[in-house]
Design an enzyme around this catalytic site. Structure first.
Site, PDB file in Angstrom:
ATOM      1  N   GLY A  88      29.489  68.011  50.938  1.00  0.00           N
ATOM      2  CA  GLY A  88      29.519  66.560  50.627  1.00  0.00           C
ATOM      3  C   GLY A  88      28.438  66.036  49.705  1.00  0.00           C
ATOM      4  O   GLY A  88      27.290  66.435  49.998  1.00  0.00           O
TER       5      GLY A  88
ATOM      6  N   GLN B  58      22.172  60.132  47.013  1.00  0.00           N
ATOM      7  CA  GLN B  58      21.648  61.572  46.968  1.00  0.00           C
ATOM      8  C   GLN B  58      21.053  61.833  45.684  1.00  0.00           C
ATOM      9  O   GLN B  58      20.237  62.666  45.597  1.00  0.00           O
ATOM     10  CB  GLN B  58      22.230  62.327  47.815  1.00  0.00           C
ATOM     11  CG  GLN B  58      22.531  62.065  49.346  1.00  0.00           C
ATOM     12  CD  GLN B  58      23.471  63.224  49.968  1.00  0.00           C
ATOM     13  OE1 GLN B  58      24.578  63.125  49.596  1.00  0.00           O
ATOM     14  NE2 GLN B  58      22.622  63.900  50.580  1.00  0.00           N
TER      15      GLN B  58
HETATM   16 ZN    ZN Z   1      24.152  63.761  53.678  1.00  0.00          ZN
END
Ligand code: ZN
Length: 157
Positions: free
Chosen positions: A46, A51
């Protein structure tokens, strides 16, 4: 498509809340393609948009059944409990025990901005919880029981 740089723990962008997506744009389409490629390249299950430095409510998940794109995901129901090792591509080489619901029902928009619902158990339920928390600026380490330990760089989220 391109591999994007994964932001690591300590980068302040990982602690910020993400904005909802109101409409699909060519830019977001490219972002989603890049996120999937980046997740696979890093052997993750994931990846959330923050991120890769983008504060939008988008996650991609693949627990082995093909990629799922979740835009503006919302957990509607959760039940049960599972306890297990969890990792994160933003905290490479580490894992820790996190207790999660064993079942979640979530609502989201797919890559075509169609409203979808998913019922998930076990690893997929864990991944959804983990990724949705990224969108609110939270990392799994806040929930780890007993500290982090070293792992081989695989099966990370
Ligand atoms: Zn993570």
């Amino acid at each position: 498509m391109a591999i994007r740089t994964i932001r690591l723990q300590g980068d302040p962008i990982l602690n910020k809340a993400c904005r909802e997506v109101a409409e699909m744009t060519p830019r977001l389409k490219t972002l989603i393609e890049d996120m999937i490629e980046t997740m696979y390249e890093a052997n993750g299950v994931g990846l959330a948009a923050p991120q890769v430095g983008i504060l939008r409510r988008i996650v991609v998940i693949d627990v082995g059944d093909g990629p799922i794109v979740m835009i503006n995901p919302e957990i509607l129901e959760s039940s049960g409990e599972q306890s297990g090792d969890e990792g994160c591509l933003s905290i490479p080489g580490k894992a820790g025990i996190v207790v999660r619901p064993n079942y979640v029902k979530a609502k989201f928009l797919n890559g075509e901005m169609t409203v979808c619902e998913i019922e998930a158990t076990e690893l997929l339920a864990r991944a959804i919880c983990h990724e949705v928390e990224h969108l609110d600026g939270h990392l799994y380490v806040e929930k780890v029981i007993g500290g982090l330990h070293d792992v081989q760089p695989e099966d990370e989220e």
